[in-house]
Design an enzyme around this catalytic site. Sequence first.
Site, PDB file in Angstrom:
ATOM      1  N   HIS A  18       0.838  -1.205   0.000  1.00  0.00           N
ATOM      2  CA  HIS A  18       0.000   0.000   0.000  1.00  0.00           C
ATOM      3  C   HIS A  18       0.872   1.254   0.000  1.00  0.00           C
ATOM      4  O   HIS A  18       0.604   2.212  -0.730  1.00  0.00           O
ATOM      5  CB  HIS A  18      -0.875   0.062   1.267  1.00  0.00           C
ATOM      6  CG  HIS A  18      -1.939  -0.991   1.351  1.00  0.00           C
ATOM      7  ND1 HIS A  18      -2.067  -1.832   2.442  1.00  0.00           N
ATOM      8  CD2 HIS A  18      -2.933  -1.337   0.499  1.00  0.00           C
ATOM      9  CE1 HIS A  18      -3.098  -2.637   2.251  1.00  0.00           C
ATOM     10  NE2 HIS A  18      -3.646  -2.360   1.070  1.00  0.00           N
ATOM     11  N   LYS A  42     -16.896  -6.440   7.908  1.00  0.00           N
ATOM     12  CA  LYS A  42     -15.691  -7.260   7.697  1.00  0.00           C
ATOM     13  C   LYS A  42     -14.967  -7.714   8.964  1.00  0.00           C
ATOM     14  O   LYS A  42     -14.060  -8.517   8.886  1.00  0.00           O
ATOM     15  CB  LYS A  42     -14.708  -6.498   6.803  1.00  0.00           C
ATOM     16  CG  LYS A  42     -14.897  -6.787   5.319  1.00  0.00           C
ATOM     17  CD  LYS A  42     -13.673  -6.349   4.546  1.00  0.00           C
ATOM     18  CE  LYS A  42     -13.700  -6.761   3.089  1.00  0.00           C
ATOM     19  NZ  LYS A  42     -12.518  -6.281   2.373  1.00  0.00           N
ATOM     20  N   ARG A  91      -2.662  -6.331  -8.496  1.00  0.00           N
ATOM     21  CA  ARG A  91      -1.551  -7.268  -8.314  1.00  0.00           C
ATOM     22  C   ARG A  91      -1.691  -8.387  -9.340  1.00  0.00           C
ATOM     23  O   ARG A  91      -1.702  -8.146 -10.527  1.00  0.00           O
ATOM     24  CB  ARG A  91      -1.545  -7.793  -6.870  1.00  0.00           C
ATOM     25  CG  ARG A  91      -1.274  -6.716  -5.838  1.00  0.00           C
ATOM     26  CD  ARG A  91      -1.668  -7.168  -4.473  1.00  0.00           C
ATOM     27  NE  ARG A  91      -3.084  -7.507  -4.455  1.00  0.00           N
ATOM     28  CZ  ARG A  91      -3.778  -7.835  -3.391  1.00  0.00           C
ATOM     29  NH1 ARG A  91      -3.187  -7.911  -2.234  1.00  0.00           N
ATOM     30  NH2 ARG A  91      -5.055  -8.108  -3.474  1.00  0.00           N
ATOM     31  N   SER A 129      -3.332  -7.944   2.760  1.00  0.00           N
ATOM     32  CA  SER A 129      -3.550  -7.775   4.200  1.00  0.00           C
ATOM     33  C   SER A 129      -3.996  -9.091   4.831  1.00  0.00           C
ATOM     34  O   SER A 129      -3.614  -9.410   5.958  1.00  0.00           O
ATOM     35  CB  SER A 129      -4.601  -6.697   4.446  1.00  0.00           C
ATOM     36  OG  SER A 129      -4.134  -5.462   3.976  1.00  0.00           O
TER      37      SER A 129
HETATM   38  O1  PNS Z   1      -9.063  -2.990   0.524  1.00  0.00           O
HETATM   39  P1  PNS Z   1     -10.358  -3.540   0.007  1.00  0.00           P
HETATM   40  O2  PNS Z   1     -11.085  -4.297   1.105  1.00  0.00           O
HETATM   41  O3  PNS Z   1     -10.192  -4.352  -1.246  1.00  0.00           O
HETATM   42  O4  PNS Z   1     -11.281  -2.263  -0.385  1.00  0.00           O
HETATM   43  C1  PNS Z   1     -12.569  -2.415  -0.947  1.00  0.00           C
HETATM   44  C2  PNS Z   1     -13.352  -1.089  -0.902  1.00  0.00           C
HETATM   45  C3  PNS Z   1     -13.460  -0.599   0.514  1.00  0.00           C
HETATM   46  C4  PNS Z   1     -12.659  -0.062  -1.760  1.00  0.00           C
HETATM   47  C5  PNS Z   1     -14.780  -1.381  -1.484  1.00  0.00           C
HETATM   48  O5  PNS Z   1     -15.353  -2.442  -0.785  1.00  0.00           O
HETATM   49  C6  PNS Z   1     -15.704  -0.169  -1.419  1.00  0.00           C
HETATM   50  O6  PNS Z   1     -15.573   0.741  -2.200  1.00  0.00           O
HETATM   51  N1  PNS Z   1     -16.631  -0.164  -0.443  1.00  0.00           N
HETATM   52  C7  PNS Z   1     -17.581   0.907  -0.245  1.00  0.00           C
HETATM   53  C8  PNS Z   1     -18.988   0.532  -0.654  1.00  0.00           C
HETATM   54  C9  PNS Z   1     -19.233   0.809  -2.121  1.00  0.00           C
HETATM   55  O7  PNS Z   1     -19.130   1.908  -2.603  1.00  0.00           O
HETATM   56  N2  PNS Z   1     -19.560  -0.271  -2.860  1.00  0.00           N
HETATM   57  C10 PNS Z   1     -19.840  -0.171  -4.290  1.00  0.00           C
HETATM   58  C11 PNS Z   1     -18.584  -0.407  -5.125  1.00  0.00           C
HETATM   59  S1  PNS Z   1     -18.291  -2.126  -5.308  1.00  0.00           S
END
Ligand code: PNS
Length: 161
Positions: A18, A42, A91, A129
């Site tokens: 990150h 989560k 990745r 993570s």
């Molecule tokens: O690090 P991560 O867990 O892969 O991040 C995922 C994240 C937080 C970016 C994604 O789950 C997100 O944008 N969540 C907010 C809810 C949302 O907007 N969902 C619609 C898009 S899929």
Amino acid sequence: MEKGVVYPGSFDPVTLGHLDLIKQALTIFDRVIVAVADNSGKKPAFSRKERIRILKELTEGMPGVEVDYFSGLLVNYLRKKKVNIILRGLRAVSDFDYEFQMVLTNRRLAPEVETIFLMPQEDYFFLSSSLVKELAELGADLSTFVPANVEKELKAKLGRK
Ligand code: PNS
């Protein structure tokens, strides 16, 4: 005009991958908003407050980086911040389906928002993570995966020193 990007994620915990991506983003954008997702579903190892504190500590010497959090829809957060670009790290190929789904969903919700991807250095290509948490539970050396303070705090939480 100042160009900003939102780098959203769970950051549970933040890894060297990150941080590498944040550094890369700073070579392209004037302002990088690292947005910690408040995804209560989560069950994170670190609370939102802890994740923000750790990210702030690690990005202290990086002008242009802002650490914040969001709950609800990511695109609403972007609108609030008046930023129209999402940054994600890409990745291995295994990331693709999930990332593709997110891009298309966010595009449907907010056509003005674009997502860009940066690739981490190859040292961090396999790093995640969840892998780090699993290794921490098993007491492995995490020094090439996360900053030293993150390793210490994570192992303290997961019961290994
Ligand atoms: O690090 P991560 O867990 O892969 O991040 C995922 C994240 C937080 C970016 C994604 O789950 C997100 O944008 N969540 C907010 C809810 C949302 O907007 N969902 C619609 C898009 S899929």
